[in-house]
Design a protein around this motif. Structure first.
Motif, PDB file in Angstrom:
ATOM      1  N   PHE A 331      15.088  38.070  45.125  1.00 24.44           N
ATOM      2  CA  PHE A 331      14.025  37.160  44.687  1.00 24.44           C
ATOM      3  C   PHE A 331      14.101  35.838  45.438  1.00 24.44           C
ATOM      4  O   PHE A 331      13.084  35.163  45.631  1.00 24.44           O
ATOM      5  N   LEU A 332      15.273  35.452  45.907  1.00 23.44           N
ATOM      6  CA  LEU A 332      15.391  34.217  46.679  1.00 23.44           C
ATOM      7  C   LEU A 332      14.745  34.353  48.055  1.00 23.44           C
ATOM      8  O   LEU A 332      14.120  33.415  48.565  1.00 23.44           O
ATOM      9  N   LEU A 333      14.894  35.537  48.646  1.00 24.80           N
ATOM     10  CA  LEU A 333      14.343  35.745  49.989  1.00 24.80           C
ATOM     11  C   LEU A 333      12.845  36.001  49.968  1.00 24.80           C
ATOM     12  O   LEU A 333      12.124  35.566  50.872  1.00 24.80           O
ATOM     13  N   THR A 334      12.355  36.701  48.924  1.00 20.67           N
ATOM     14  CA  THR A 334      10.930  37.045  48.890  1.00 20.67           C
ATOM     15  C   THR A 334      10.084  36.012  48.161  1.00 20.67           C
ATOM     16  O   THR A 334       8.867  35.930  48.380  1.00 20.67           O
ATOM     17  N   GLY A 335      10.722  35.245  47.281  1.00 20.25           N
ATOM     18  CA  GLY A 335       9.970  34.294  46.480  1.00 20.25           C
ATOM     19  C   GLY A 335       9.218  34.923  45.325  1.00 20.25           C
ATOM     20  O   GLY A 335       8.489  34.230  44.608  1.00 20.25           O
ATOM     21  N   ARG A 336       9.364  36.213  45.121  1.00 16.48           N
ATOM     22  CA  ARG A 336       8.705  36.897  44.008  1.00 16.48           C
ATOM     23  C   ARG A 336       9.495  36.694  42.718  1.00 16.48           C
ATOM     24  O   ARG A 336      10.688  36.373  42.754  1.00 16.48           O
ATOM     25  N   PRO A 337       8.853  36.906  41.584  1.00 18.12           N
ATOM     26  CA  PRO A 337       9.547  36.725  40.299  1.00 18.12           C
ATOM     27  C   PRO A 337      10.732  37.675  40.167  1.00 18.12           C
ATOM     28  O   PRO A 337      10.730  38.785  40.703  1.00 18.12           O
ATOM     29  N   GLN A 338      11.738  37.217  39.418  1.00 19.94           N
ATOM     30  CA  GLN A 338      12.907  38.049  39.165  1.00 19.94           C
ATOM     31  C   GLN A 338      12.547  39.248  38.294  1.00 19.94           C
ATOM     32  O   GLN A 338      11.696  39.151  37.405  1.00 19.94           O
ATOM     33  N   ARG A 339      13.227  40.362  38.554  1.00 21.11           N
ATOM     34  CA  ARG A 339      13.119  41.509  37.658  1.00 21.11           C
ATOM     35  C   ARG A 339      13.809  41.159  36.345  1.00 21.11           C
ATOM     36  O   ARG A 339      14.863  40.516  36.326  1.00 21.11           O
ATOM     37  N   HIS A 340      13.236  41.585  35.241  1.00 19.59           N
ATOM     38  CA  HIS A 340      13.851  41.373  33.943  1.00 19.59           C
ATOM     39  C   HIS A 340      14.357  42.690  33.392  1.00 19.59           C
ATOM     40  O   HIS A 340      13.664  43.712  33.450  1.00 19.59           O
ATOM     41  N   GLU A 341      15.595  42.650  32.901  1.00 20.17           N
ATOM     42  CA  GLU A 341      16.251  43.846  32.384  1.00 20.17           C
ATOM     43  C   GLU A 341      16.246  43.810  30.855  1.00 20.17           C
ATOM     44  O   GLU A 341      16.499  42.766  30.251  1.00 20.17           O
ATOM     45  N   SER A 342      15.976  44.937  30.257  1.00 22.57           N
ATOM     46  CA  SER A 342      15.989  45.036  28.809  1.00 22.57           C
ATOM     47  C   SER A 342      17.388  45.400  28.335  1.00 22.57           C
ATOM     48  O   SER A 342      17.872  46.498  28.571  1.00 22.57           O
ATOM     49  N   GLY A 343      18.056  44.456  27.701  1.00 22.75           N
ATOM     50  CA  GLY A 343      19.368  44.721  27.141  1.00 22.75           C
ATOM     51  C   GLY A 343      20.521  44.217  27.982  1.00 22.75           C
ATOM     52  O   GLY A 343      20.419  44.064  29.203  1.00 22.75           O
ATOM     53  N   MET A 344      21.623  43.947  27.312  1.00 21.60           N
ATOM     54  CA  MET A 344      22.869  43.517  27.937  1.00 21.60           C
ATOM     55  C   MET A 344      24.012  44.085  27.114  1.00 21.60           C
ATOM     56  O   MET A 344      23.992  44.058  25.886  1.00 21.60           O
ATOM     57  N   TRP A 345      25.058  44.605  27.780  1.00 19.48           N
ATOM     58  CA  TRP A 345      26.189  45.164  27.043  1.00 19.48           C
ATOM     59  C   TRP A 345      27.505  44.580  27.537  1.00 19.48           C
ATOM     60  O   TRP A 345      27.612  44.081  28.656  1.00 19.48           O
ATOM     61  N   SER A 346      28.505  44.650  26.685  1.00 20.89           N
ATOM     62  CA  SER A 346      29.865  44.272  27.037  1.00 20.89           C
ATOM     63  C   SER A 346      30.811  45.155  26.227  1.00 20.89           C
ATOM     64  O   SER A 346      30.519  45.501  25.080  1.00 20.89           O
ATOM     65  N   SER A 347      31.949  45.542  26.832  1.00 23.21           N
ATOM     66  CA  SER A 347      32.931  46.403  26.161  1.00 23.21           C
ATOM     67  C   SER A 347      34.332  45.859  26.387  1.00 23.21           C
ATOM     68  O   SER A 347      34.581  45.126  27.351  1.00 23.21           O
ATOM     69  N   TRP A 348      35.276  46.264  25.520  1.00 22.64           N
ATOM     70  CA  TRP A 348      36.625  45.718  25.616  1.00 22.64           C
ATOM     71  C   TRP A 348      37.665  46.672  25.041  1.00 22.64           C
ATOM     72  O   TRP A 348      37.380  47.514  24.195  1.00 22.64           O
ATOM     73  N   PHE A 349      38.881  46.497  25.541  1.00 22.41           N
ATOM     74  CA  PHE A 349      40.075  47.086  24.951  1.00 22.41           C
ATOM     75  C   PHE A 349      41.140  46.011  24.952  1.00 22.41           C
ATOM     76  O   PHE A 349      41.374  45.360  25.970  1.00 22.41           O
ATOM     77  N   MET A 350      41.800  45.795  23.802  1.00 27.50           N
ATOM     78  CA  MET A 350      42.781  44.728  23.677  1.00 27.50           C
ATOM     79  C   MET A 350      43.977  45.245  22.888  1.00 27.50           C
ATOM     80  O   MET A 350      43.836  46.127  22.032  1.00 27.50           O
ATOM     81  N   PHE A 351      45.143  44.670  23.166  1.00 26.17           N
ATOM     82  CA  PHE A 351      46.322  45.090  22.424  1.00 26.17           C
ATOM     83  C   PHE A 351      47.374  44.000  22.436  1.00 26.17           C
ATOM     84  O   PHE A 351      47.403  43.133  23.309  1.00 26.17           O
ATOM     85  N   ASN A 352      48.265  44.045  21.445  1.00 28.55           N
ATOM     86  CA  ASN A 352      49.549  43.363  21.515  1.00 28.55           C
ATOM     87  C   ASN A 352      50.563  44.260  20.826  1.00 28.55           C
ATOM     88  O   ASN A 352      50.237  44.971  19.874  1.00 28.55           O
ATOM     89  N   GLN A 353      51.785  44.260  21.328  1.00 28.21           N
ATOM     90  CA  GLN A 353      52.814  45.156  20.813  1.00 28.21           C
ATOM     91  C   GLN A 353      54.169  44.475  20.887  1.00 28.21           C
ATOM     92  O   GLN A 353      54.578  44.008  21.951  1.00 28.21           O
ATOM     93  N   MET A 354      54.874  44.418  19.760  1.00 21.88           N
ATOM     94  CA  MET A 354      56.227  43.909  19.778  1.00 21.88           C
ATOM     95  C   MET A 354      57.143  44.936  20.424  1.00 21.88           C
ATOM     96  O   MET A 354      57.138  46.110  20.051  1.00 21.88           O
ATOM     97  N   LEU A 355      57.935  44.488  21.395  1.00 18.31           N
ATOM     98  CA  LEU A 355      58.852  45.369  22.112  1.00 18.31           C
ATOM     99  C   LEU A 355      60.269  45.276  21.568  1.00 18.31           C
ATOM    100  O   LEU A 355      60.984  46.280  21.499  1.00 18.31           O
ATOM    101  N   VAL A 356      60.676  44.069  21.201  1.00 16.45           N
ATOM    102  CA  VAL A 356      62.018  43.827  20.688  1.00 16.45           C
ATOM    103  C   VAL A 356      61.912  42.839  19.535  1.00 16.45           C
ATOM    104  O   VAL A 356      61.253  41.800  19.664  1.00 16.45           O
ATOM    105  N   ARG A 357      62.520  43.153  18.419  1.00 18.04           N
ATOM    106  CA  ARG A 357      62.527  42.217  17.298  1.00 18.04           C
ATOM    107  C   ARG A 357      63.823  41.416  17.316  1.00 18.04           C
ATOM    108  O   ARG A 357      64.899  41.966  17.507  1.00 18.04           O
ATOM    109  N   ASN A 358      63.699  40.086  17.097  1.00 17.45           N
ATOM    110  CA  ASN A 358      64.903  39.255  17.046  1.00 17.45           C
ATOM    111  C   ASN A 358      64.925  38.337  15.830  1.00 17.45           C
ATOM    112  O   ASN A 358      65.632  37.332  15.820  1.00 17.45           O
ATOM    113  N   GLY A 359      64.142  38.675  14.817  1.00 21.22           N
ATOM    114  CA  GLY A 359      64.137  37.901  13.592  1.00 21.22           C
ATOM    115  C   GLY A 359      63.305  38.572  12.538  1.00 21.22           C
ATOM    116  O   GLY A 359      62.688  39.611  12.769  1.00 21.22           O
TER     117      GLY A 359
END
Length: 493
Positions: A331-359
């Motif tokens: 769109f910067l090179l042609t000067g035409r309007p930007q394409r518009h997309e319907s929808g946006m997504w995001s995904s994740w995986f997260m963790f925490n794990q104790m490896l050694v206990r000291n208290g």
């Protein structure tokens, strides 16, 4: 089953929790207390020892395998250490009536000793105030809570000084829109089916529930505190201090698993709720629907606790393509309007794990924390983000309320935004800003190395020393790699 915890272990179900030593790491989400309060709690002095239920990663108290939760459903702020103690008896009277009040201060200092856009040092801070009400205690309404958080910010934005809005090195930056009192959240919880089901509704930063691990806020770099980038910078997944009108339903099919779903109105304005967060009548562009599954196992005789979660959200709003015009060309090179997309997504995986206990503390040991997140690159400037780190309390060297940690982050910007910026470079026109602020060059990738040591000073008060090394600040090669030194003072009044 119960655990012997310090008074700092009591939190409500959103939930904020003491990020080190004394409470179960990575519960359901960030509480309205915000980062400075949970940091003060994390470093809080062990004022007294009490017996309290063991809480799963969903925030549900459990009474043992195969048994129903035991109350209260929402861990209260009772016993949360305060610098000024019981406030002359006021805290005891309030909590006896179901009213939990907290005030916290967080002051951060940060400067780059080499690299970046400019050499400078910046001071920024925040005062946060929260009121949580247990209406069963106050008015006899079972399983009903309300929560409210208001913050005041002050100082300057180090990201602007450094030239890096992608992996912001600081947690607290600026004045939240230069308002005296910014509303972060205001919502209610109601429980059903012996507390296995919680329904929450109101003004809610979505990241206080979804894709959140408060252990990430042990580090000063905000890209993983407490929910990850890119998700938290999208209109459908914003974390505090910006909220969304919506609701969340949380269900615990077993004592160590949960499923959570939410729906939130999406406003594409720079400030949800207006500049001060109190204006809820802004025009909605769509609805963000989010789902997350969680598992919180415990391994071995040492009770090595872990928390694992996977989720996604979809925002049905319409967004401009970062590169293509209506015919699929630049769109910067042609000067035409930007394409518009319907929808946006995001995904994740997260963790925490104790490896050694000291208290005996629920987070008293060596813990590994990590995760990865992805977003839709044709409308989102950041495509993916991966991180891994280690946290340890000071127990092995006789400082149980201290904490030390190291972390590595890798961030990739999207192919579409890179094509857009290459077109700007070819045309000799300024780079366009995106969800991550001002752009100083063609954005590709950035890596962050961080190490910190947090020193417990006195009751509810800590001083943290932090070092970060940023490769490709702002995800560009425009500025030299930056070495950053910082410090953070936190206290809970």
């Amino acid at each position: 089953m119960t655990e012997t915890l310090t008074a700092a272990a009591h939190w409500h179900d959103r939930p904020t929790y003491c990020a080190s030593r004394n409470v179960l790491a990575a519960l359901l989400g960030l509480a309205a207390l915000a980062m400075p309060i949970h940091r003060a709690c994390a470093q809080a002095e062990t004022a007294k020892t009490i017996t309290t239920p063991n809480y799963t990663a969903t925030g549900f108290p459990i009474s043992g395998e195969g048994q129903v939760p035991i109350g209260p459903l929402v861990p209260s702020l009772y016993g949360n250490p305060h610098l000024f103690g019981d406030w002359g008896g006021a805290q005891t009277w309030l909590t006896d009536h179901g009213i939990f009040v907290n005030l916290a201060l967080n002051e951060e200092f940060m400067g780059n000793v080499t690299g970046g856009r400019t050499r400078a040092d910046v001071l920024a801070g925040q005062i946060a105030g929260e009121v949580d009400i247990d209406w069963q205690k106050l008015a006899g309404i079972p399983g009903f809570w309300t929560h409210m958080l208001v913050i005041n910010g002050h100082g300057n934005n180090f990201s602007h000084t450094l030239g890096d809005y992608v992996a912001n090195p600081e947690q607290i930056y600026g004045a939240r829109g230069n308002v005296v009192a910014h509303l972060v959240d205001l919502y209610a919880d109601k429980t059903f089916f012996h507390d296995r089901l919680i329904v929450s509704a109101g003004w809610i930063p979505t990241g206080t529930f979804f894709d959140f691990d408060a252990l990430g806020c042990s580090f000063m770099n905000v890209a993983v505190c407490g929910n990850f980038a890119p998700g938290k910078y999208m209109p459908g997944g914003r974390d505090w201090p910006s909220g969304n009108l919506g609701g969340v339903v949380r269900y615990r099919p077993t004592e160590r698993t949960y499923i959570m779903a939410g729906a939130f109105g999406v406003t594409q304005a720079g400030y949800n709720g207006g500049i001060s967060g109190w204006s809820w009548g802004q025009k909605m562009s769509g609805v963000s629907t989010q789902v997350e599954l969680g598992w919180s196992p415990s391994f071995g005789h040492d009770d090595l606790l872990g928390h694992y979660k996977i989720g996604t959200y979809y925002d049905n709003s319409t967004y401009p393509n970062l590169y293509e015009d209506i015919n699929g060309n630049s769109f910067l090179l042609t000067g035409r309007p930007q394409r518009h997309e319907s929808g946006m997504w995001s995904s994740w995986f997260m963790f925490n794990q104790m490896l050694v206990r000291n208290g005996k503390g629920l987070a008293d040991g060596l813990i590994v924390i990590g995760g990865l997140g992805y977003a839709q690159g044709n409308v989102t400037a950041m495509r993916d983000h991966e991180w891994i780190g280690l946290l340890e309390s000071g127990t092995p060297w006789g400082r149980p309320l201290d904490q030390v940690g190291i972390e590595f982050q890798h961030i990739d910007m999207s192919h579409s935004v890179r094509l857009q910026q290459e077109a700007s470079l070819a045309l000799g026109t300024p780079y366009l800003s995106n969800q991550w602020g001002t752009v100083y060059g063609v954005q590709k990738w950035e890596q962050v190395y961080e190490a910190f040591y947090s020193v417990h000073l006195m009751r509810a008060t800590a001083l943290q020393f932090d070092f970060q090394y940023l490769q490709h600040p702002g995800a560009t090669t425009t500025f030299r790699d930056a070495a950053v030194l910082g410090g953070q003072f936190t206290t809970n009044f």
